[in-house]
Design a protein around this motif. Structure first.
Motif, PDB file in Angstrom:
ATOM      1  N   GLY A   1       0.810  -1.215   0.000  1.00 47.94           N
ATOM      2  CA  GLY A   1       0.000   0.000   0.000  1.00 47.94           C
ATOM      3  C   GLY A   1       0.840   1.260   0.000  1.00 47.94           C
ATOM      4  N   VAL A   2       2.134   1.118   0.205  1.00 48.26           N
ATOM      5  CA  VAL A   2       3.044   2.268   0.099  1.00 48.26           C
ATOM      6  C   VAL A   2       4.285   1.837  -0.666  1.00 48.26           C
ATOM      7  CG1 VAL A   2       2.342   3.536   2.169  1.00 48.26           C
ATOM      8  CG2 VAL A   2       4.011   1.720   2.366  1.00 48.26           C
ATOM      9  N   ALA A   3       4.855   2.753  -1.436  1.00 54.53           N
ATOM     10  CA  ALA A   3       6.090   2.451  -2.163  1.00 54.53           C
ATOM     11  C   ALA A   3       7.262   2.551  -1.191  1.00 54.53           C
ATOM     12  CB  ALA A   3       6.262   3.446  -3.305  1.00 54.53           C
ATOM     13  N   PRO A   4       8.314   1.752  -1.384  1.00 58.43           N
ATOM     14  CA  PRO A   4       9.474   1.852  -0.490  1.00 58.43           C
ATOM     15  C   PRO A   4      10.140   3.222  -0.619  1.00 58.43           C
ATOM     16  CG  PRO A   4       9.939   0.386  -2.330  1.00 58.43           C
ATOM     17  CD  PRO A   4       8.491   0.701  -2.395  1.00 58.43           C
ATOM     18  N   GLN A   5      10.607   3.728   0.506  1.00 58.39           N
ATOM     19  CA  GLN A   5      11.249   5.041   0.515  1.00 58.39           C
ATOM     20  C   GLN A   5      12.734   4.866   0.831  1.00 58.39           C
ATOM     21  OE1 GLN A   5       9.085   7.837   2.867  1.00 58.39           O
ATOM     22  NE2 GLN A   5      10.363   9.565   2.299  1.00 58.39           N
TER      23      GLN A   5
ATOM     24  N   ILE B   1      14.169   1.621   5.730  1.00 55.78           N
ATOM     25  CA  ILE B   1      13.888   1.255   7.129  1.00 55.78           C
ATOM     26  C   ILE B   1      13.124  -0.070   7.169  1.00 55.78           C
ATOM     27  CG2 ILE B   1      12.596   1.948   9.190  1.00 55.78           C
ATOM     28  CD1 ILE B   1      13.282   4.876   8.354  1.00 55.78           C
ATOM     29  N   VAL B   2      13.645  -1.013   7.979  1.00 56.32           N
ATOM     30  CA  VAL B   2      13.017  -2.343   8.047  1.00 56.32           C
ATOM     31  C   VAL B   2      12.614  -2.728   9.473  1.00 56.32           C
ATOM     32  CG1 VAL B   2      14.125  -3.215   5.953  1.00 56.32           C
ATOM     33  CG2 VAL B   2      15.288  -3.494   8.160  1.00 56.32           C
ATOM     34  N   GLY B   3      12.882  -1.853  10.447  1.00 58.95           N
ATOM     35  CA  GLY B   3      12.502  -2.166  11.829  1.00 58.95           C
ATOM     36  C   GLY B   3      12.486  -0.921  12.684  1.00 58.95           C
ATOM     37  N   PHE B   4      11.539  -0.869  13.636  1.00 62.93           N
ATOM     38  CA  PHE B   4      11.434   0.288  14.532  1.00 62.93           C
ATOM     39  C   PHE B   4      11.084  -0.244  15.920  1.00 62.93           C
ATOM     40  CE2 PHE B   4       8.833   4.276  15.737  1.00 62.93           C
ATOM     41  CZ  PHE B   4       9.963   4.913  16.248  1.00 62.93           C
ATOM     42  N   GLU B   5      12.103  -0.287  16.798  1.00 62.62           N
ATOM     43  CA  GLU B   5      11.938  -0.857  18.135  1.00 62.62           C
ATOM     44  C   GLU B   5      12.302   0.176  19.195  1.00 62.62           C
ATOM     45  OE1 GLU B   5      14.407  -4.309  18.331  1.00 62.62           O
ATOM     46  OE2 GLU B   5      13.485  -5.264  16.578  1.00 62.62           O
ATOM     47  N   ALA B   6      11.900  -0.080  20.433  1.00 63.98           N
ATOM     48  CA  ALA B   6      12.256   0.833  21.533  1.00 63.98           C
ATOM     49  C   ALA B   6      12.320   0.073  22.846  1.00 63.98           C
ATOM     50  CB  ALA B   6      11.231   1.952  21.633  1.00 63.98           C
ATOM     51  N   LYS B   7      13.166   0.566  23.730  1.00 63.48           N
ATOM     52  CA  LYS B   7      13.163   0.129  25.130  1.00 63.48           C
ATOM     53  C   LYS B   7      12.737   1.345  25.949  1.00 63.48           C
ATOM     54  CE  LYS B   7      16.774  -3.331  24.601  1.00 63.48           C
ATOM     55  NZ  LYS B   7      18.201  -3.619  24.811  1.00 63.48           N
ATOM     56  N   HIS B   8      11.946   1.123  26.991  1.00 67.58           N
ATOM     57  CA  HIS B   8      11.424   2.240  27.769  1.00 67.58           C
ATOM     58  C   HIS B   8      12.006   2.218  29.186  1.00 67.58           C
ATOM     59  CE1 HIS B   8       8.720  -1.232  27.708  1.00 67.58           C
ATOM     60  NE2 HIS B   8       8.603  -1.036  29.008  1.00 67.58           N
ATOM     61  N   PHE B   9      12.330   3.406  29.694  1.00 67.98           N
ATOM     62  CA  PHE B   9      12.899   3.528  31.039  1.00 67.98           C
ATOM     63  C   PHE B   9      12.214   4.672  31.772  1.00 67.98           C
ATOM     64  CE2 PHE B   9      16.328   2.024  28.244  1.00 67.98           C
ATOM     65  CZ  PHE B   9      16.642   0.814  28.865  1.00 67.98           C
ATOM     66  N   SER B  10      12.210   4.551  33.085  1.00 64.04           N
ATOM     67  CA  SER B  10      11.717   5.639  33.929  1.00 64.04           C
ATOM     68  C   SER B  10      12.903   6.159  34.733  1.00 64.04           C
ATOM     69  CB  SER B  10      10.619   5.120  34.861  1.00 64.04           C
ATOM     70  OG  SER B  10      10.180   6.159  35.705  1.00 64.04           O
ATOM     71  N   ILE B  11      13.181   7.456  34.615  1.00 61.69           N
ATOM     72  CA  ILE B  11      14.335   8.030  35.325  1.00 61.69           C
ATOM     73  C   ILE B  11      13.999   9.431  35.826  1.00 61.69           C
ATOM     74  CG2 ILE B  11      15.344   8.801  33.117  1.00 61.69           C
ATOM     75  CD1 ILE B  11      18.110   8.320  34.607  1.00 61.69           C
ATOM     76  N   LYS B  12      14.398   9.674  37.063  1.00 61.63           N
ATOM     77  CA  LYS B  12      14.219  11.011  37.649  1.00 61.63           C
ATOM     78  C   LYS B  12      15.420  11.845  37.193  1.00 61.63           C
ATOM     79  CE  LYS B  12      12.970  14.157  40.774  1.00 61.63           C
ATOM     80  NZ  LYS B  12      12.077  15.206  40.323  1.00 61.63           N
ATOM     81  N   HIS B  13      15.211  12.625  36.128  1.00 60.84           N
ATOM     82  CA  HIS B  13      16.313  13.420  35.574  1.00 60.84           C
ATOM     83  C   HIS B  13      16.706  14.560  36.511  1.00 60.84           C
ATOM     84  CE1 HIS B  13      17.070  11.564  31.775  1.00 60.84           C
ATOM     85  NE2 HIS B  13      15.820  11.699  31.343  1.00 60.84           N
TER      86      HIS B  13
ATOM     87  N   ALA C   1      10.832  -5.788   1.548  1.00 59.67           N
ATOM     88  CA  ALA C   1       9.618  -6.574   1.239  1.00 59.67           C
ATOM     89  C   ALA C   1       9.254  -7.530   2.372  1.00 59.67           C
ATOM     90  CB  ALA C   1       9.822  -7.355  -0.052  1.00 59.67           C
ATOM     91  N   SER C   2      10.229  -7.889   3.217  1.00 61.16           N
ATOM     92  CA  SER C   2       9.963  -8.848   4.304  1.00 61.16           C
ATOM     93  C   SER C   2       9.912  -8.183   5.669  1.00 61.16           C
ATOM     94  CB  SER C   2      11.053  -9.925   4.325  1.00 61.16           C
ATOM     95  OG  SER C   2      11.238 -10.470   3.044  1.00 61.16           O
ATOM     96  N   ARG C   3       9.872  -6.868   5.703  1.00 64.44           N
ATOM     97  CA  ARG C   3      10.020  -6.193   6.994  1.00 64.44           C
ATOM     98  C   ARG C   3       8.843  -6.406   7.939  1.00 64.44           C
ATOM     99  NH1 ARG C   3       9.254   0.324   6.286  1.00 64.44           N
ATOM    100  NH2 ARG C   3       7.139   0.335   5.463  1.00 64.44           N
ATOM    101  N   TRP C   4       7.682  -6.796   7.394  1.00 62.88           N
ATOM    102  CA  TRP C   4       6.516  -7.040   8.261  1.00 62.88           C
ATOM    103  C   TRP C   4       6.523  -8.432   8.875  1.00 62.88           C
ATOM    104  CZ3 TRP C   4       2.433  -4.173  10.121  1.00 62.88           C
ATOM    105  CH2 TRP C   4       2.406  -2.837   9.716  1.00 62.88           C
TER     106      TRP C   4
END
Length: 639
Positions: free
Chosen positions: A31-35, A195-207, A261-264
């Protein structure tokens, strides 16, 4: 391969067929062309709704006091996305391609009491924040403790509840630091990357920081790239009650072997796919075995009956009619409430057409999960265009029943089912709107839905009805007597209520395993993508509905009960009752919904789904029985 060879030949054959049908999940039209991105190109992260499996009520990202860009811009959403509650907007998170960043300060937010209450409510209800980069949703990888398999969860939690050591008071903490990982596949020749992946780790920190806060100059002491001090844990978490929150992020870029093409594939990976595959195959084998038995019994019994009825009257008992031949003068007598039957049959044909076309498009990969809202948009459009089939089917049956007011039946077909569904949907929408959720359909979209119904669907139902009514009436193979025959007393097992309930078990049995995965994808917010298998299960459902209705119809006619019209519709349609009961079982065993509004929403939507399933399966059963009665009564000699 050794495992497959040890299985019976039939199972491996079915596996091959199912694999062939399901192979499409690796081929899809995104549904979208590769960028392509060059080094240093700007990457803009978009934010989507806040979602919770506990409440099923989505909220817009900026309903919480998160960092905002200078101007909030909405992305263009299709009809399906709006109905799903997606609200895609821009965000202050911006990266440069293949340029890692550390300890970037997004903003500093000062909370008031209302904001603190909002955050606590969202943490209580286990809300997760959804983001998008280059059409890929953000995922959080984690290892399952039972299997040690790496699985992905959509979005990251707003925060968590915990107690300080030595304290009994539970405190609320917010995740205010994100460590993003952007995976890319590089073209060696052009140096461009996708771009073939978008991941994150989440942290809580008192800056912490030194001196007074200045957006452009202040350096954090808790996260400093120059001193190589980064956030790697949540040992000093940020309490929501502290009114000042500083949001920060890191971003790293990793080269990946995964092609665009296989990123999903990572998103669509199911950790329990072996159970899924084998349970469905077993279900299909059982249903096919039962169907084969049913077909054999029917063919042998019918062949004996017809040959006995048609042989020369040399035997004295041949002159005495028995069984289903006795009711030939009443079998095609129009039923009570024949108008309503015509309406429901027409609506069922409309549904059947919509689902068949949707399944074919989905199995060919046109409705992949990367095309957000595509499936729902396609189903709505197909529904309104299939109105022509609804009008045609109801008018043909109505004319057979010698009805003359075709406009009346057309109006009923155009308004009965959609009207009931729209009324339930509107009430549910008012409830969602009362909760100020983004899942509430805006009045503009509601107007578009009504416009599609009145502007496209209703005229097409009239066109279909006009064509159907102009055709010559369907002729019954035998004449109907003027005086109705008395129906003898029936055995307990031929009681209409009992036989209708029994009839729904087999069609439900054909789909209930697949139903579990569909419910999980809808209510636990996972991707559903095995449309190849679903199409196979749907074909099995059609065969099962048809055969169980024919068998019970045959037994009914043999016991000289000719009131089969409605019974044939309700026999296979009763599987919808089991579907609704299973949905209730799923609610109490698998879901953790606590809010009354969320419970009403669940049962409201499942009621709509069960009603639609009733119309679909009932119509399949009705047409099978209609074909069967015409066939057998045209095969015997009637004096």
């Amino acid at each position: 391969m050794g495992v497959e060879r040890s299985k019976p030949h039939a199972i491996s054959m079915w596996m091959c067929f199912a694999l062939l049908l399901n192979a499409v999940h690796s081929f899809y039209l995104p549904g979208v062309a590769p960028q392509d991105f060059q080094k240093g190109d700007l990457l803009k992260v978009k934010v989507n709704k806040l979602a919770s499996v506990k409440t099923q009520l989505p909220y817009a990202y900026y309903s919480l006091p998160y960092c905002k860009p200078k101007k909030i811009e909405d992305s263009a959403e299709n009809l399906g996305e709006v109905l799903r509650g997606d609200r895609i907007e821009n965000s202050p998170y911006e990266f440069k391609m293949r340029e890692p960043q550390m300890c970037n300060v997004v903003c500093r937010v000062t909370l008031n009491d209302k904001d603190i209450k909002e955050f606590k409510e969202k943490i209580d209800d286990e809300y997760r924040v959804n983001m998008i980069l280059d059409n890929l949703p953000l995922v959080v990888p984690f290892r399952r403790p039972d299997t040690d398999a790496l699985v992905y969860q959509h979005g990251f939690p707003v925060g968590f509840k915990a107690q300080y050591a030595g304290s009994k008071d539970e405190r609320y903490f917010i995740y205010n630091h994100l460590a993003f990982t952007v995976k890319y596949h590089k073209d060696e020749e052009t140096d461009a990357a996708r771009i073939v992946g978008f991941e994150a780790k989440h942290f809580s920190i008192k800056h912490e920081y030194v001196g007074k806060w200045d957006d452009s100059k202040t350096q954090l002491t808790t996260c400093d790239p120059h001193a190589k001090r980064t956030v790697t844990n949540s040992n000093t978490p940020h309490v929501v009650d502290d009114k000042e929150i500083i949001f920060t992020y890191d971003v790293e870029f990793l080269e990946s072997e995964v092609k665009w093409a296989s990123r999903w594939d990572t998103y669509l990976y199911m950790a329990d796919d072996q159970i899924h595959w084998f349970s469905i195959v077993n279900s299909l084998m059982i249903v096919l075995f039962l169907s084969g038995m049913v077909a054999m019994i029917m063919l042998r019994t019918l062949y004996r009956d017809i040959s006995r009825y048609n042989q020369l009257e040399t035997q004295e008992e041949a002159q005495e009619e028995t069984g289903w031949k006795l009711v030939h003068g009443d079998v095609f007598r129009p039923p009570t409430y024949s108008d309503l039957l015509c309406v429901y049959v027409g609506t069922g044909v409309q549904f059947l057409g919509m689902i068949l076309v949707t399944m074919i498009f989905a199995a060919l990969g046109f409705l992949s999960p990367s095309n957000r809202g595509g499936l729902m948009t396609a189903m709505l459009l197909l529904w309104v265009f299939m109105g022509i089939l609804a009008g045609y089917a109801s008018a043909r049956l109505y004319k057979m029943f010698k009805g003359a007011e075709w406009k009346k039946i057309t109006l009923q077909t155009a308004f009965m089912f959609p009207g009931i569904v729209f009324a339930i949907f509107f009430v549910l929408n008012v409830l969602i709107w009362g909760e100020k959720s983004s899942g509430a359909v805006p009045f503009g979209t509601m107007f578009v839905l009504v416009l599609m119904w009145f502007g496209i669907s209703v005229p097409l139902v009239f066109v279909g009805s006009y064509i159907g009514f102009r055709k010559p009436a369907i002729e019954a193979p035998v004449k109907t007597n003027k005086i109705p025959r008395q129906i003898p007393e029936q055995a307990w097992y031929m009681n209409p209520f009992f036989s209708i309930l029994i009839g729904g078990i087999l069609p439900f049995g054909a789909v209930f395993i697949e139903l579990f995965f569909i419910l999980t994808s809808i209510w636990l917010q996972q991707f559903y993508y095995i449309f190849g298998f679903l199409f196979l299960v749907f074909l099995i459902l059609i065969v099962t509905c048809a055969e169980i209705t024919i068998v019970l119809c045959y037994f009914q006619l043999c016991s000289e009960d000719y009131l089969w019209w409605w019974r044939s519709y309700l026999t296979s349609g009763s599987s919808a009752l089991y579907l609704f009961l299973y949905a209730a079982f799923y609610f109490f065993t698998k879901l953790n919904i606590t809010k009354p509004v969320s419970g009403i929403l669940y049962f409201g939507y499942m009621l709509i789904g069960s009603y639609a399933f009733f119309v679909l399966t009932g119509t399949i059963g009705f047409y099978a029985c209609f074909w069967f009665t015409r066939l057998i009564y045209s095969s015997v000699k009637i004096d």
